[in-house]
Design an enzyme around this catalytic site. Sequence first.
Site: not given
Length: 232
Positions: A27, A30
């Site tokens: 995550e 990203h």
Amino acid sequence: MGHGIDAFLLKLSVMLVPALLAIILHEVAHGYVADRLGDPTARLLGRLTLNPLRHLDPIGTIAIFVFGFGWARPVPVNAKNLRHPRQDMIWVALAGPLTNLALALISVLFLRGISLLETTQLVSSQMFLDISRPLRVMAAFSLYINLLLGVFNLLPIPPLDGGRVLVGILPGKQALWLNRFEPFGFVLLLLLIFFTDVWSRLLSPLMTLLLQTLAGGEYHYVEKAISFLFGG
């Protein structure tokens, strides 16, 4: 009862660090790439951090320790802030699974390094073996979970990262249709996994092939680790 608790705590201690690193770094990658390409949303919301409390989804975290697969809360990305929204979203989407594949390679190197050290007389003591065995299981699980997250997220189905890459590649009309399909994509994934044989016929053989290719002579350690952690 006590033996069962001890076994659970042992498995938890082995899985916790690799699992947290796999889903958190996925995550953060990203958000970091989005920030570099013009969208500061994740950074402003405090999501570019290794603090697990900012990323973990309770159900997704539990699923990792029960099923060997899970997820974190998605990092928010506002494509309108990106300098080149369609093209940049491809890189934002790829950042997560590519990070997992990189962690899988690091895990392989660590796994092979442990085996190499065990063959040398300098560190072949019982004390080193007592330390190296749980580390080997951790490295084998890290290889497994990162490879699984990397491969699974590259499937070309929204809302998976592979689906978002496909949206960025397809022509306008097809991309718009696929983007509208995203709210239903997760339901489709659940149906494919639990009500068809796509896992046993496609994903499981692919995972086995990739694990064997990457791990090479250390693959039997991966098999033992997976059997220990999920074999009951």
